[in-house]
Design a protein around this motif. Structure first.
Motif, PDB file in Angstrom:
ATOM      1  N   HIS A   1       0.833  -1.206   0.000  1.00 19.20           N
ATOM      2  CA  HIS A   1       0.000   0.000   0.000  1.00 19.20           C
ATOM      3  C   HIS A   1       0.867   1.255   0.000  1.00 19.20           C
ATOM      4  O   HIS A   1       2.096   1.205   0.125  1.00 19.20           O
ATOM      5  CB  HIS A   1      -1.030  -0.034   1.118  1.00 19.20           C
ATOM      6  N   ILE A   2       0.182   2.383  -0.107  1.00 18.18           N
ATOM      7  CA  ILE A   2       0.891   3.643  -0.264  1.00 18.18           C
ATOM      8  C   ILE A   2       1.640   4.013   1.038  1.00 18.18           C
ATOM      9  O   ILE A   2       2.629   4.738   0.995  1.00 18.18           O
ATOM     10  CB  ILE A   2      -0.109   4.727  -0.781  1.00 18.18           C
ATOM     11  N   GLY A   3       1.197   3.433   2.167  1.00 16.86           N
ATOM     12  CA  GLY A   3       1.931   3.608   3.430  1.00 16.86           C
ATOM     13  C   GLY A   3       3.282   2.907   3.375  1.00 16.86           C
ATOM     14  O   GLY A   3       4.315   3.493   3.695  1.00 16.86           O
ATOM     15  N   ASN A   4       3.291   1.668   2.920  1.00 20.67           N
ATOM     16  CA  ASN A   4       4.573   0.965   2.724  1.00 20.67           C
ATOM     17  C   ASN A   4       5.450   1.755   1.757  1.00 20.67           C
ATOM     18  O   ASN A   4       6.659   1.859   1.946  1.00 20.67           O
ATOM     19  CB  ASN A   4       4.381  -0.435   2.102  1.00 20.67           C
ATOM     20  N   SER A   5       4.805   2.311   0.722  1.00 20.76           N
ATOM     21  CA  SER A   5       5.586   3.060  -0.293  1.00 20.76           C
ATOM     22  C   SER A   5       6.342   4.202   0.339  1.00 20.76           C
ATOM     23  O   SER A   5       7.424   4.545  -0.128  1.00 20.76           O
ATOM     24  CB  SER A   5       4.703   3.682  -1.371  1.00 20.76           C
ATOM     25  N   ARG A   6       5.751   4.816   1.366  1.00 18.87           N
ATOM     26  CA  ARG A   6       6.469   5.930   1.995  1.00 18.87           C
ATOM     27  C   ARG A   6       7.819   5.446   2.517  1.00 18.87           C
ATOM     28  O   ARG A   6       8.845   6.074   2.278  1.00 18.87           O
ATOM     29  CB  ARG A   6       5.645   6.529   3.147  1.00 18.87           C
ATOM     30  N   SER A   7       7.801   4.305   3.243  1.00 21.63           N
ATOM     31  CA  SER A   7       9.061   3.780   3.775  1.00 21.63           C
ATOM     32  C   SER A   7      10.026   3.413   2.639  1.00 21.63           C
ATOM     33  O   SER A   7      11.207   3.733   2.696  1.00 21.63           O
ATOM     34  CB  SER A   7       8.805   2.550   4.642  1.00 21.63           C
ATOM     35  N   PHE A   8       9.508   2.745   1.608  1.00 20.59           N
ATOM     36  CA  PHE A   8      10.394   2.301   0.517  1.00 20.59           C
ATOM     37  C   PHE A   8      10.973   3.505  -0.242  1.00 20.59           C
ATOM     38  O   PHE A   8      12.139   3.498  -0.626  1.00 20.59           O
ATOM     39  CB  PHE A   8       9.649   1.376  -0.463  1.00 20.59           C
ATOM     40  N   ILE A   9      10.134   4.523  -0.478  1.00 20.35           N
ATOM     41  CA  ILE A   9      10.597   5.690  -1.253  1.00 20.35           C
ATOM     42  C   ILE A   9      11.588   6.525  -0.436  1.00 20.35           C
ATOM     43  O   ILE A   9      12.623   6.956  -0.951  1.00 20.35           O
ATOM     44  CB  ILE A   9       9.400   6.544  -1.736  1.00 20.35           C
ATOM     45  N   MET A  10      11.302   6.735   0.847  1.00 16.06           N
ATOM     46  CA  MET A  10      12.231   7.541   1.646  1.00 16.06           C
ATOM     47  C   MET A  10      13.576   6.812   1.802  1.00 16.06           C
ATOM     48  O   MET A  10      14.632   7.437   1.775  1.00 16.06           O
ATOM     49  CB  MET A  10      11.627   7.907   3.013  1.00 16.06           C
ATOM     50  N   ALA A  11      13.537   5.493   1.944  1.00 11.05           N
ATOM     51  CA  ALA A  11      14.795   4.729   2.010  1.00 11.05           C
ATOM     52  C   ALA A  11      15.557   4.878   0.691  1.00 11.05           C
ATOM     53  O   ALA A  11      16.781   5.017   0.667  1.00 11.05           O
ATOM     54  CB  ALA A  11      14.500   3.257   2.296  1.00 11.05           C
ATOM     55  N   ASP A  12      14.816   4.881  -0.408  1.00 11.83           N
ATOM     56  CA  ASP A  12      15.420   5.028  -1.740  1.00 11.83           C
ATOM     57  C   ASP A  12      16.078   6.406  -1.878  1.00 11.83           C
ATOM     58  O   ASP A  12      17.188   6.519  -2.411  1.00 11.83           O
ATOM     59  CB  ASP A  12      14.312   4.852  -2.791  1.00 11.83           C
ATOM     60  N   ILE A  13      15.408   7.446  -1.388  1.00  8.17           N
ATOM     61  CA  ILE A  13      15.976   8.803  -1.483  1.00  8.17           C
ATOM     62  C   ILE A  13      17.259   8.887  -0.645  1.00  8.17           C
ATOM     63  O   ILE A  13      18.258   9.465  -1.063  1.00  8.17           O
ATOM     64  CB  ILE A  13      14.929   9.871  -1.054  1.00  8.17           C
ATOM     65  N   ILE A  14      17.245   8.270   0.518  1.00  7.52           N
ATOM     66  CA  ILE A  14      18.436   8.280   1.378  1.00  7.52           C
ATOM     67  C   ILE A  14      19.589   7.551   0.681  1.00  7.52           C
ATOM     68  O   ILE A  14      20.715   8.027   0.624  1.00  7.52           O
ATOM     69  CB  ILE A  14      18.106   7.663   2.756  1.00  7.52           C
ATOM     70  N   ARG A  15      19.285   6.410   0.119  1.00  9.25           N
ATOM     71  CA  ARG A  15      20.313   5.669  -0.620  1.00  9.25           C
ATOM     72  C   ARG A  15      20.861   6.507  -1.773  1.00  9.25           C
ATOM     73  O   ARG A  15      22.077   6.593  -1.978  1.00  9.25           O
ATOM     74  CB  ARG A  15      19.686   4.383  -1.177  1.00  9.25           C
ATOM     75  N   ARG A  16      19.963   7.131  -2.542  1.00 10.15           N
ATOM     76  CA  ARG A  16      20.402   7.933  -3.686  1.00 10.15           C
ATOM     77  C   ARG A  16      21.246   9.123  -3.229  1.00 10.15           C
ATOM     78  O   ARG A  16      22.191   9.512  -3.903  1.00 10.15           O
ATOM     79  CB  ARG A  16      19.197   8.465  -4.459  1.00 10.15           C
ATOM     80  N   TYR A  17      20.880   9.722  -2.080  1.00  8.42           N
ATOM     81  CA  TYR A  17      21.677  10.864  -1.609  1.00  8.42           C
ATOM     82  C   TYR A  17      23.070  10.405  -1.159  1.00  8.42           C
ATOM     83  O   TYR A  17      24.056  11.098  -1.382  1.00  8.42           O
ATOM     84  CB  TYR A  17      20.971  11.633  -0.486  1.00  8.42           C
ATOM     85  N   LEU A  18      23.140   9.244  -0.534  1.00 10.11           N
ATOM     86  CA  LEU A  18      24.459   8.718  -0.155  1.00 10.11           C
ATOM     87  C   LEU A  18      25.313   8.517  -1.410  1.00 10.11           C
ATOM     88  O   LEU A  18      26.496   8.853  -1.435  1.00 10.11           O
ATOM     89  CB  LEU A  18      24.315   7.405   0.613  1.00 10.11           C
ATOM     90  N   GLU A  19      24.690   8.005  -2.460  1.00 11.08           N
ATOM     91  CA  GLU A  19      25.433   7.796  -3.719  1.00 11.08           C
ATOM     92  C   GLU A  19      25.841   9.133  -4.330  1.00 11.08           C
ATOM     93  O   GLU A  19      26.967   9.285  -4.799  1.00 11.08           O
ATOM     94  CB  GLU A  19      24.594   6.953  -4.689  1.00 11.08           C
ATOM     95  N   TYR A  20      24.926  10.081  -4.303  1.00 10.79           N
ATOM     96  CA  TYR A  20      25.227  11.441  -4.796  1.00 10.79           C
ATOM     97  C   TYR A  20      26.433  12.002  -4.044  1.00 10.79           C
ATOM     98  O   TYR A  20      27.276  12.690  -4.615  1.00 10.79           O
ATOM     99  CB  TYR A  20      23.981  12.301  -4.575  1.00 10.79           C
ATOM    100  N   SER A  21      26.517  11.687  -2.741  1.00  8.90           N
ATOM    101  CA  SER A  21      27.613  12.208  -1.911  1.00  8.90           C
ATOM    102  C   SER A  21      28.927  11.453  -2.118  1.00  8.90           C
ATOM    103  O   SER A  21      29.906  11.720  -1.432  1.00  8.90           O
ATOM    104  CB  SER A  21      27.231  12.129  -0.424  1.00  8.90           C
ATOM    105  N   GLY A  22      28.913  10.469  -3.002  1.00  5.66           N
ATOM    106  CA  GLY A  22      30.155   9.776  -3.340  1.00  5.66           C
ATOM    107  C   GLY A  22      30.327   8.418  -2.672  1.00  5.66           C
ATOM    108  O   GLY A  22      31.352   7.762  -2.858  1.00  5.66           O
ATOM    109  N   TYR A  23      29.342   7.994  -1.891  1.00  5.38           N
ATOM    110  CA  TYR A  23      29.464   6.676  -1.258  1.00  5.38           C
ATOM    111  C   TYR A  23      29.060   5.566  -2.225  1.00  5.38           C
ATOM    112  O   TYR A  23      28.224   5.778  -3.106  1.00  5.38           O
ATOM    113  CB  TYR A  23      28.573   6.597  -0.010  1.00  5.38           C
TER     114      TYR A  23
END
Ligand code: AMP
Ligand code: ZN
Length: 472
Positions: free
Chosen positions: A37-59
């Protein structure tokens, strides 16, 4: 310098990976007995944004998300529908992967499934038993919470509070009400695996301890999940992993706030949910992601459709500029002026807010400010060259698309590709015409037949050739 709020220490801390530039990250994934559901999506999407930002930061991030593919709810559904549990779990795991992709969530490096890690799980339970942290009652193995000194350190509660304050399943076999199942003895008609304690299946908490250790080691950087998992799931993971391995388990614990509907948690059991699949029929992935990104990941967030519609409308500012950029870039104007715009100001602004515990709502504000300022510059200058538009595109591609996933420049490339396909067909029609004029009928026929074979049917009229595309 990136700082993040660590549920374990209850403070914002500087992020120091164990083995930079590598970062090992584990996120609790879905239990696959239904659409998510869209509630689960919140957790999955926010985790995805965090992962992408870590990659953006060079990790370099190794991202692991488990799939729970055997549990009570899956078994119940398999009995109701009279289908093997593997078929139910396999089907909804496929849907989960499909819908995640539609939400533009980057694929995990590994999606470990519980049923593929039974050996790791048994080894872990055995270790706990050997060290005196687990006891077996007639084929049911429990974790003995009183043996683990740090129990309660993540949720910030002591054993007495936890016993009185939470709903814990009553089970006469347990020595202490907080003890939890590591291995469940098989009941009639249920799936089972052989083990030193007899036929049975693993408990949910031990799956995540075993799978995170198998893919990321005994001690890793980040573990994330919805805030409902802090207790008991993550508390129990710590108790299991640290007792078995004798090492500190996870350095940073991140938890996502709940998506509520009328201020009540959205959940399958309450029946007040919308599946991501249905929401995606009406709203774009970018709109859904923008809606989530506008709020900080850790707090509760209320859901209603008007808010999503507003996010979809808000996106127009981004897509209008995107269209303008693509049009201007296709002109390839090398001459003309490069107006003044301090790109670094926005880039630094974006990084400062994201470095502050992933403040995505401020990051969205930086992007909308940037778009407003670019539009102003475009309005005030004539004859702007492509170099300027390229720089605008680069910034948006790195931030709005690359980190937040609220723009998608590849969609435009896809339509470009469709244009190229049309141009290629026209080119072949022209070559066939030339062949006919040179009386090379065998080549002309070959072009027609080969095109037909891939579903492009040529239709000759007196003065021109048109075509139809057939499917299948
Ligand atoms: P489940 O499939 O129920 O095991 O949940 C998968 C993930 O979604 C877990 O990390 C949950 O904590 C999270 N989750 C479940 N419901 C919500 C919600 N309403 N809002 C945010 N996250 C949720
Ligand atoms: Zn988990």
């Amino acid at each position: 310098m990136l700082k993040l709020y660590n549920t374990l220490t209850k403070q914002k801390e500087e992020f120091k990976p164990i083995n930079p530039p590598n970062v090992n990250m584990y996120v609790c994934g879905p239990t696959v007995y239904d659409f998510f559901h869209i509630g689960n999506s919140r957790s999955f999407i926010m985790a995805d944004i965090i992962r992408r930002y870590l990659e953006y930061s060079g990790y370099k991030v190794k991202y692991v998300m488990n799939i729970t593919d055997v549990d009570d709810k899956i078994i119940r559904k398999s009995i109701e529908q009279n289908k093997p549990f593997k078929e139910i779990a396999g089907k909804y795991a496929d849907y989960f992967l499909e819908d995640s992709e539609k939400l533009k969530i980057k694929k995990a490096n590994v999606f470990p499934r519980a049923t593929e890690h039974i050996d790791n799980i048994i080894t872990l339970i055995k270790e706990l038993e050997d060290k005196g942290f687990a006891y077996n009652v007639d084929g049911n193995v429990f974790y003995n919470v009183s043996k683990f000194d740090g129990y309660g350190k993540l949720s910030g509660k002591n054993i007495e509070d936890l016993e009185s304050g939470s709903r814990i399943e009553i089970n006469e076999e347990k020595k202490n009400p907080l003890d939890f199942s590591l291995w469940k003895k098989a009941k009639e008609g249920e799936p089972y695996w052989e083990s030193p304690w007899g036929n049975g299946r693993p408990g949910w908490h031990v799956e995540c301890s075993a799978m995170s250790c198998a893919h990321l080691g005994n001690n890793f950087d980040i573990h994330a999940g919805g805030s409902d998992l802090i207790f008991p799931h993550h508390e129990n993971e710590i108790a299991q992993s640290e007792a078995a391995n004798g090492e500190h388990f996870v350095n940073y614990w991140l938890h996502f706030g709940f998506l509520n509907i009328n201020n009540q948690k959205m959940s399958k059991s309450l029946g007040n949910f919308f599946t991501a699949r249905d929401i995606l029929k009406k709203y774009s992935a970018e709109a859904i992601r923008l809606f989530f990104a506008q709020a900080h990941y850790s707090g509760p967030l209320n859901f209603n459709e008007e808010l999503l519609a507003a996010a979809q409308k808000g996106l127009e500012k981004l897509t209008n500029l995107q269209r303008k950029i693509e049009d201007e870039l296709s002109l390839k104007t090398t001459e003309g002026t490069t107006p003044e715009l301090n790109f670094n100001k926005y880039k630094t602004g974006f990084q400062i807010v994201m470095d502050d515990d992933f403040n995505t709502s401020q990051a969205v504000a930086v992007i909308f400010d940037f778009v407003k300022d670019v539009n102003k510059v475009i309005g005030e200058n004539t004859n702007i060259n492509s170099a300027f538009y390229s720089e605008v595109k680069n910034f948006l591609q790195e931030t709005a698309e690359g980190v937040l996933g609220i723009m998608d420049f590849t969609q435009k490339e896809e339509t470009d590709m469709a244009t190229k396909e049309k141009e290629l067909i026209e080119l072949l029609i022209k070559l066939r015409q030339n062949a006919k004029e040179e009386k090379n009928y065998s080549l002309a026929d070959k072009i027609r037949d080969e095109l037909k074979a891939i579903g492009v049917v040529l239709e000759d009229s007196k003065d021109k050739t048109t075509y139809k595309v057939t499917v299948n």
